[in-house]
Design a protein around this motif. Structure first.
Motif, PDB file in Angstrom:
ATOM      1  N   GLY A   4      10.284 136.641 -43.736  1.00 32.64           N
ATOM      2  CA  GLY A   4       9.280 135.730 -43.201  1.00 32.64           C
ATOM      3  C   GLY A   4       9.836 134.340 -42.967  1.00 32.64           C
ATOM      4  O   GLY A   4       9.508 133.675 -41.977  1.00 32.64           O
ATOM      5  N   ILE A   5      10.707 133.882 -43.874  1.00 38.59           N
ATOM      6  CA  ILE A   5      11.340 132.576 -43.708  1.00 38.59           C
ATOM      7  C   ILE A   5      12.248 132.584 -42.479  1.00 38.59           C
ATOM      8  O   ILE A   5      12.274 131.614 -41.711  1.00 38.59           O
ATOM      9  CB  ILE A   5      12.121 132.199 -44.984  1.00 38.59           C
ATOM     10  CG1 ILE A   5      11.148 131.894 -46.120  1.00 38.59           C
ATOM     11  CG2 ILE A   5      13.042 131.013 -44.736  1.00 38.59           C
ATOM     12  CD1 ILE A   5      11.815 131.713 -47.460  1.00 38.59           C
ATOM     13  N   ALA A   6      12.969 133.677 -42.272  1.00 41.29           N
ATOM     14  CA  ALA A   6      13.846 133.772 -41.103  1.00 41.29           C
ATOM     15  C   ALA A   6      13.038 133.750 -39.810  1.00 41.29           C
ATOM     16  O   ALA A   6      13.414 133.079 -38.840  1.00 41.29           O
ATOM     17  CB  ALA A   6      14.687 135.041 -41.192  1.00 41.29           C
ATOM     18  N   VAL A   7      11.915 134.478 -39.794  1.00 43.63           N
ATOM     19  CA  VAL A   7      11.065 134.498 -38.598  1.00 43.63           C
ATOM     20  C   VAL A   7      10.475 133.113 -38.340  1.00 43.63           C
ATOM     21  O   VAL A   7      10.458 132.631 -37.194  1.00 43.63           O
ATOM     22  CB  VAL A   7       9.954 135.570 -38.749  1.00 43.63           C
ATOM     23  CG1 VAL A   7       8.901 135.429 -37.671  1.00 43.63           C
ATOM     24  CG2 VAL A   7      10.565 136.960 -38.724  1.00 43.63           C
ATOM     25  N   LEU A   8       9.990 132.459 -39.388  1.00 44.94           N
ATOM     26  CA  LEU A   8       9.439 131.116 -39.226  1.00 44.94           C
ATOM     27  C   LEU A   8      10.510 130.111 -38.805  1.00 44.94           C
ATOM     28  O   LEU A   8      10.222 129.179 -38.044  1.00 44.94           O
ATOM     29  CB  LEU A   8       8.781 130.653 -40.519  1.00 44.94           C
ATOM     30  CG  LEU A   8       7.312 131.013 -40.673  1.00 44.94           C
ATOM     31  CD1 LEU A   8       6.809 130.582 -42.039  1.00 44.94           C
ATOM     32  CD2 LEU A   8       6.471 130.398 -39.595  1.00 44.94           C
ATOM     33  N   SER A   9      11.732 130.284 -39.273  1.00 42.63           N
ATOM     34  CA  SER A   9      12.821 129.399 -38.861  1.00 42.63           C
ATOM     35  C   SER A   9      13.109 129.543 -37.369  1.00 42.63           C
ATOM     36  O   SER A   9      13.316 128.549 -36.673  1.00 42.63           O
ATOM     37  CB  SER A   9      14.086 129.696 -39.654  1.00 42.63           C
ATOM     38  OG  SER A   9      13.914 129.381 -41.000  1.00 42.63           O
ATOM     39  N   CYS A  10      13.095 130.780 -36.890  1.00 42.11           N
ATOM     40  CA  CYS A  10      13.298 131.011 -35.452  1.00 42.11           C
ATOM     41  C   CYS A  10      12.145 130.427 -34.643  1.00 42.11           C
ATOM     42  O   CYS A  10      12.358 129.836 -33.578  1.00 42.11           O
ATOM     43  CB  CYS A  10      13.446 132.499 -35.167  1.00 42.11           C
ATOM     44  SG  CYS A  10      14.979 133.191 -35.796  1.00 42.11           S
ATOM     45  N   ALA A  11      10.924 130.583 -35.142  1.00 42.69           N
ATOM     46  CA  ALA A  11       9.765 130.022 -34.441  1.00 42.69           C
ATOM     47  C   ALA A  11       9.825 128.502 -34.423  1.00 42.69           C
ATOM     48  O   ALA A  11       9.533 127.871 -33.395  1.00 42.69           O
ATOM     49  CB  ALA A  11       8.475 130.499 -35.105  1.00 42.69           C
ATOM     50  N   ALA A  12      10.208 127.897 -35.525  1.00 40.26           N
ATOM     51  CA  ALA A  12      10.315 126.436 -35.589  1.00 40.26           C
ATOM     52  C   ALA A  12      11.413 125.937 -34.654  1.00 40.26           C
ATOM     53  O   ALA A  12      11.254 124.889 -34.016  1.00 40.26           O
ATOM     54  CB  ALA A  12      10.583 125.990 -37.026  1.00 40.26           C
ATOM     55  N   ALA A  13      12.500 126.675 -34.559  1.00 39.01           N
ATOM     56  CA  ALA A  13      13.572 126.286 -33.631  1.00 39.01           C
ATOM     57  C   ALA A  13      13.091 126.386 -32.185  1.00 39.01           C
ATOM     58  O   ALA A  13      13.396 125.511 -31.366  1.00 39.01           O
ATOM     59  CB  ALA A  13      14.798 127.165 -33.849  1.00 39.01           C
ATOM     60  N   SER A  72       4.277 121.564 -36.636  1.00 36.01           N
ATOM     61  CA  SER A  72       3.863 121.168 -37.985  1.00 36.01           C
ATOM     62  C   SER A  72       3.426 122.374 -38.809  1.00 36.01           C
ATOM     63  O   SER A  72       3.728 122.464 -40.001  1.00 36.01           O
ATOM     64  CB  SER A  72       2.726 120.154 -37.912  1.00 36.01           C
ATOM     65  OG  SER A  72       3.173 118.972 -37.307  1.00 36.01           O
ATOM     66  N   ILE A  73       2.716 123.291 -38.187  1.00 35.98           N
ATOM     67  CA  ILE A  73       2.285 124.504 -38.885  1.00 35.98           C
ATOM     68  C   ILE A  73       3.504 125.339 -39.285  1.00 35.98           C
ATOM     69  O   ILE A  73       3.577 125.850 -40.414  1.00 35.98           O
ATOM     70  CB  ILE A  73       1.304 125.311 -38.019  1.00 35.98           C
ATOM     71  CG1 ILE A  73      -0.029 124.563 -37.910  1.00 35.98           C
ATOM     72  CG2 ILE A  73       1.101 126.713 -38.573  1.00 35.98           C
ATOM     73  CD1 ILE A  73      -0.977 125.134 -36.882  1.00 35.98           C
ATOM     74  N   ALA A  74       4.471 125.458 -38.381  1.00 34.84           N
ATOM     75  CA  ALA A  74       5.681 126.215 -38.706  1.00 34.84           C
ATOM     76  C   ALA A  74       6.459 125.535 -39.836  1.00 34.84           C
ATOM     77  O   ALA A  74       6.962 126.207 -40.744  1.00 34.84           O
ATOM     78  CB  ALA A  74       6.564 126.364 -37.470  1.00 34.84           C
ATOM     79  N   ASP A  75       6.557 124.209 -39.807  1.00 34.59           N
ATOM     80  CA  ASP A  75       7.257 123.494 -40.872  1.00 34.59           C
ATOM     81  C   ASP A  75       6.542 123.632 -42.217  1.00 34.59           C
ATOM     82  O   ASP A  75       7.186 123.781 -43.254  1.00 34.59           O
ATOM     83  CB  ASP A  75       7.405 122.015 -40.515  1.00 34.59           C
ATOM     84  CG  ASP A  75       8.418 121.780 -39.415  1.00 34.59           C
ATOM     85  OD1 ASP A  75       9.253 122.676 -39.185  1.00 34.59           O
ATOM     86  OD2 ASP A  75       8.367 120.705 -38.786  1.00 34.59           O
ATOM     87  N   ALA A  76       5.218 123.576 -42.197  1.00 33.02           N
ATOM     88  CA  ALA A  76       4.463 123.756 -43.443  1.00 33.02           C
ATOM     89  C   ALA A  76       4.652 125.173 -43.986  1.00 33.02           C
ATOM     90  O   ALA A  76       4.814 125.365 -45.196  1.00 33.02           O
ATOM     91  CB  ALA A  76       2.986 123.471 -43.217  1.00 33.02           C
ATOM     92  N   GLY A  77       4.646 126.156 -43.096  1.00 33.53           N
ATOM     93  CA  GLY A  77       4.894 127.532 -43.521  1.00 33.53           C
ATOM     94  C   GLY A  77       6.286 127.706 -44.098  1.00 33.53           C
ATOM     95  O   GLY A  77       6.479 128.419 -45.092  1.00 33.53           O
ATOM     96  N   LEU A  78       7.274 127.041 -43.494  1.00 35.46           N
ATOM     97  CA  LEU A  78       8.635 127.107 -44.026  1.00 35.46           C
ATOM     98  C   LEU A  78       8.728 126.455 -45.395  1.00 35.46           C
ATOM     99  O   LEU A  78       9.384 126.986 -46.297  1.00 35.46           O
ATOM    100  CB  LEU A  78       9.605 126.422 -43.067  1.00 35.46           C
ATOM    101  CG  LEU A  78      10.126 127.267 -41.929  1.00 35.46           C
ATOM    102  CD1 LEU A  78      10.901 126.412 -40.938  1.00 35.46           C
ATOM    103  CD2 LEU A  78      10.997 128.379 -42.453  1.00 35.46           C
ATOM    104  N   ALA A  79       8.092 125.314 -45.558  1.00 30.55           N
ATOM    105  CA  ALA A  79       8.117 124.646 -46.861  1.00 30.55           C
ATOM    106  C   ALA A  79       7.468 125.524 -47.925  1.00 30.55           C
ATOM    107  O   ALA A  79       7.994 125.659 -49.038  1.00 30.55           O
ATOM    108  CB  ALA A  79       7.402 123.299 -46.772  1.00 30.55           C
ATOM    109  N   PHE A  80       6.337 126.127 -47.597  1.00 31.09           N
ATOM    110  CA  PHE A  80       5.668 127.022 -48.539  1.00 31.09           C
ATOM    111  C   PHE A  80       6.538 128.237 -48.847  1.00 31.09           C
ATOM    112  O   PHE A  80       6.677 128.641 -50.010  1.00 31.09           O
ATOM    113  CB  PHE A  80       4.314 127.468 -47.982  1.00 31.09           C
ATOM    114  CG  PHE A  80       3.628 128.470 -48.848  1.00 31.09           C
ATOM    115  CD1 PHE A  80       2.971 128.079 -49.995  1.00 31.09           C
ATOM    116  CD2 PHE A  80       3.663 129.824 -48.531  1.00 31.09           C
ATOM    117  CE1 PHE A  80       2.343 129.003 -50.809  1.00 31.09           C
ATOM    118  CE2 PHE A  80       3.045 130.754 -49.333  1.00 31.09           C
ATOM    119  CZ  PHE A  80       2.377 130.347 -50.476  1.00 31.09           C
TER     120      PHE A  80
END
Length: 109
Positions: A4-13, A72-80
């Motif tokens: 999930g972190i990898a997917v969110l990292s790709c989405a944030a990028a 911002s939502i992607a960054d918050a998800g990554l932090a969580f």
């Protein structure tokens, strides 16, 4: 969790790549006099802005806000996700260490 972190990292990028796009639309089309792309005109007209320069400015502002919110939502998800994964690793390590210490004899201690 790490997937999930990898997917969110790709989405944030991907979202960070889109960040300068509304500014390009604003500078090139609204201020530079270039013709707006057909898809931007269609979306602007569908939202009720019309196809004037002021409408293009409003569309670029709203698009910029949407890109910012998604980022911002992607960054918050990554932090969580990183926090949860890190805490889970620490708890697992502490549990394994405690179990290992419990298996040792009293004479060892």
């Amino acid at each position: 969790m790490l997937l999930g972190i990898a997917v969110l990292s790709c989405a944030a990028a991907g979202v960070s790549v889109l960040t300068p796009w509304p500014l390009k639309l604003l500078v090139d089309c609204a201020l530079g006099g270039e013709a707006a792309p057909a898809w931007a005109t269609r979306i602007s007209a569908a939202l009720g802005f019309g196809s004037t320069t002021a409408a293009l400015v409003a569309f670029a502002a709203i698009a910029s806000l949407i890109v910012y919110l998604i980022g911002s939502i992607a960054d918050a998800g990554l932090a969580f996700g990183w926090t949860a994964a890190g805490q889970r690793m620490v708890y697992d390590l502490a549990g394994d260490l405690f179990a290992r210490l419990q298996r040792l004899s009293l004479l060892f201690h």
